[in-house]
Design an enzyme around this catalytic site. Structure first.
Site, PDB file in Angstrom:
ATOM      1  N   ARG A 118       0.843  -1.190   0.000  1.00 27.11           N
ATOM      2  CA  ARG A 118       0.000   0.000   0.000  1.00 27.11           C
ATOM      3  C   ARG A 118       0.872   1.230   0.000  1.00 27.11           C
ATOM      4  O   ARG A 118       1.242   1.735   1.035  1.00 27.11           O
ATOM      5  CB  ARG A 118      -0.923  -0.030   1.218  1.00 27.11           C
ATOM      6  CG  ARG A 118      -2.001   1.037   1.141  1.00 27.11           C
ATOM      7  CD  ARG A 118      -2.895   0.904   2.334  1.00 27.11           C
ATOM      8  NE  ARG A 118      -4.012   1.814   2.217  1.00 27.11           N
ATOM      9  CZ  ARG A 118      -4.535   2.454   3.224  1.00 27.11           C
ATOM     10  NH1 ARG A 118      -4.042   2.316   4.428  1.00 27.11           N
ATOM     11  NH2 ARG A 118      -5.553   3.248   3.057  1.00 27.11           N
ATOM     12  N   LEU A 173      -3.067   0.167  11.180  1.00 24.52           N
ATOM     13  CA  LEU A 173      -2.081  -0.885  11.443  1.00 24.52           C
ATOM     14  C   LEU A 173      -1.827  -1.673  10.167  1.00 24.52           C
ATOM     15  O   LEU A 173      -2.652  -2.479   9.741  1.00 24.52           O
ATOM     16  CB  LEU A 173      -2.570  -1.786  12.581  1.00 24.52           C
ATOM     17  CG  LEU A 173      -2.907  -1.043  13.885  1.00 24.52           C
ATOM     18  CD1 LEU A 173      -3.457  -1.997  14.929  1.00 24.52           C
ATOM     19  CD2 LEU A 173      -1.684  -0.302  14.420  1.00 24.52           C
ATOM     20  N   GLU A 174      -0.662  -1.425   9.567  1.00 26.02           N
ATOM     21  CA  GLU A 174      -0.321  -2.030   8.283  1.00 26.02           C
ATOM     22  C   GLU A 174       1.073  -2.653   8.341  1.00 26.02           C
ATOM     23  O   GLU A 174       1.709  -2.710   9.379  1.00 26.02           O
ATOM     24  CB  GLU A 174      -0.374  -0.972   7.182  1.00 26.02           C
ATOM     25  CG  GLU A 174      -1.723  -0.284   7.041  1.00 26.02           C
ATOM     26  CD  GLU A 174      -1.788   0.585   5.819  1.00 26.02           C
ATOM     27  OE1 GLU A 174      -1.308   0.149   4.753  1.00 26.02           O
ATOM     28  OE2 GLU A 174      -2.307   1.704   5.907  1.00 26.02           O
ATOM     29  N   GLU A 175       1.521  -3.142   7.167  1.00 30.31           N
ATOM     30  CA  GLU A 175       2.846  -3.722   7.061  1.00 30.31           C
ATOM     31  C   GLU A 175       3.914  -2.665   7.302  1.00 30.31           C
ATOM     32  O   GLU A 175       3.711  -1.498   6.958  1.00 30.31           O
ATOM     33  CB  GLU A 175       3.038  -4.316   5.659  1.00 30.31           C
ATOM     34  CG  GLU A 175       2.054  -5.419   5.327  1.00 30.31           C
ATOM     35  CD  GLU A 175       2.129  -5.829   3.870  1.00 30.31           C
ATOM     36  OE1 GLU A 175       2.725  -5.066   3.071  1.00 30.31           O
ATOM     37  OE2 GLU A 175       1.606  -6.889   3.519  1.00 30.31           O
ATOM     38  N   TYR A 202       2.181  -4.548  11.181  1.00 30.73           N
ATOM     39  CA  TYR A 202       1.033  -5.437  11.207  1.00 30.73           C
ATOM     40  C   TYR A 202       1.433  -6.903  11.421  1.00 30.73           C
ATOM     41  O   TYR A 202       0.670  -7.692  11.968  1.00 30.73           O
ATOM     42  CB  TYR A 202       0.355  -5.207   9.861  1.00 30.73           C
ATOM     43  CG  TYR A 202      -0.818  -6.022   9.455  1.00 30.73           C
ATOM     44  CD1 TYR A 202      -2.026  -5.935  10.129  1.00 30.73           C
ATOM     45  CD2 TYR A 202      -0.742  -6.810   8.305  1.00 30.73           C
ATOM     46  CE1 TYR A 202      -3.137  -6.637   9.675  1.00 30.73           C
ATOM     47  CE2 TYR A 202      -1.842  -7.505   7.854  1.00 30.73           C
ATOM     48  CZ  TYR A 202      -3.042  -7.424   8.550  1.00 30.73           C
ATOM     49  OH  TYR A 202      -4.137  -8.107   8.088  1.00 30.73           O
TER      50      TYR A 202
END
Length: 404
Positions: free
Chosen positions: A3, A156-158, A161
């Site tokens: 993303r 909350l992402e990479e 995450y």
């Protein structure tokens, strides 16, 4: 999920200062400052806006044109050099900030308010650098106190995450902030998949349950993962609804009320296309099912591309400025002003999966090297084994064989 939210940052547009507001001191719970608190449906509708990069628009202009009253300012990160103190984009210390404070003052002076989003796709997150949930919460409390916040979003992402200790810090901090700031609207945003969310997302739900933490909302981002049009997004939302019930033990109505949509307008990072018609379909789904949140990335992109096709600052679809923001205002219950010359919406340049002679790429299928799929009207050949890597994405797994 890859993303790439933050495009090459353009020179930050400094927004003129409005009426100054007095910063509240923390006394067990943050004091409210500025304009009167909005109802929670406004915080649940707030679209994302980067106040210091990606050619930020004047939020008051957007408010006047759309009826939107709240914005989700992004992103709070750890300092690029390390540490457990909050910064904007990893570079600007919250403690000495005046630029974002002036943006917030202008929004409040026009009758609106803000939430602040922590995390996002890029940079180092405070959950990764702070040692404990309490230390992480203390860093975020500085942001709440500085700006007198009534809402906060945990995006909350990479790679955070996928880090159990970091997610424990973030969710634990969110729980502490919720307890210490009565009435604070807390949302948690995570990647979306055709199954609702992936393995790490279900782990996040399980972690929340084990902590006894219930935010106002869990939202998924159904884009950048093999999605094509609104039908694929509403299907993912329905799948996520089932996950909320099975992992958190909620009944159907409770799950819908705590569920949210966080979309991306226009052309996504992997060349999916979502038009105004797609947003209308998802909005209809959200309101008819009683979803608790409807937002998108981002206001910075909510305008037609004219002198640039930079995906960080324009949508790459036919539109009037702020068309997509009007959908969030409608979700909040407002009736946006009518645009004098509504654009026609041409079909996106991507095609429906399966229109080629070969099978459409699937985010939930593992492919061996040499596999051939169709995606966005092109044929693609896998260089090596892959799972979940979008054709045309940054991993470089797929070779573009040209249009079907």
């Amino acid at each position: 999920m890859r993303r790439h939210r933050i495009a090459a940052a353009l020179a930050a547009a400094t927004v003129a200062a409005g009426t100054a507001f007095t910063l509240a001191a923390h006394a067990g719970a943050s004091a409210a400052v500025g304009a009167a608190a909005l109802s929670s449906n406004w915080y649940a509708s707030a679209p994302y806006l980067m106040p210091q990069s990606n050619n930020p628009p004047d939020p008051v202009t957007v408010m006047s044109a759309t009826g939107q009253k709240a914005f989700q300012l992004a992103f709070i990160l750890a300092p690029n050099g390390g540490g457990c103190s909050p910064t904007w984009d990893g570079t600007s210390a919250v403690s000495s900030d005046t630029t974002v404070a002036n943006v917030i003052s202008r929004i409040r002076g026009a009758g609106g308010d803000v939430s602040v989003s922590v995390g996002g796709y890029g940079g180092t997150k405070l959950g990764q650098t702070c040692s404990t949930p309490a230390a992480t919460a203390a860093a975020y409390q500085q942001v709440i106190d500085k700006y007198g916040l009534r809402a906060i979003d945990f995006d909350l992402e990479e790679p955070e995450y996928e880090n159990d200790a970091a997610i424990n810090n973030e969710l634990g901090a969110a729980q502490i902030l919720q307890r210490n700031n009565p009435g604070l609207f807390v949302s948690v945003t995570m990647p979306g998949t055709a199954a609702g969310t992936g393995w790490f997302g279900t782990q996040l739900l399980d972690k929340s349950k084990s902590l006894g933490f219930t935010p106002n909302n869990f939202s998924i981002m159904p884009f950048d993962g093999g999605f094509n049009g609104a039908a694929s997004q509403t299907s993912a939302l329905e799948a996520f609804h089932s996950l909320l019930m099975s992992h958190l033990g909620w009944d159907s109505a409770t799950a819908y009320a705590h569920e949210g949509f966080s979309g991306m307008n226009g052309k996504t990072d992997v060349s999916e296309y979502f038009t105004q018609a797609d947003f209308q379909t998802v909005l209809d789904y959200a309101t008819s099912h009683g979803l608790g949140r409807f937002t998108f990335w981002s206001v910075n992109r909510d305008r037609a591309c004219t002198t640039t096709t930079d995906n960080g600052v324009c949508s790459n679809v036919t539109q009037n400025d702020w068309d997509f923001t009007k959908f969030t205002a409608r979700f909040a219950g407002a009736t946006p002003p009518v645009t004098t010359t509504p654009p026609t919406t041409p079909p996106p340049t991507s095609t429906t999966p399966g229109s080629c002679a070969v099978a459409a790429w699937s985010a939930t299928t593992a492919y061996n090297g040499g596999a051939v799929v169709s995606y966005n009207g092109h044929k693609w050949t896998a260089r090596w084994w892959t799972y979940g890597d979008t054709p045309g994405g940054a991993a470089g797994v797929w070779v573009d064989n040209g249009a079907c």
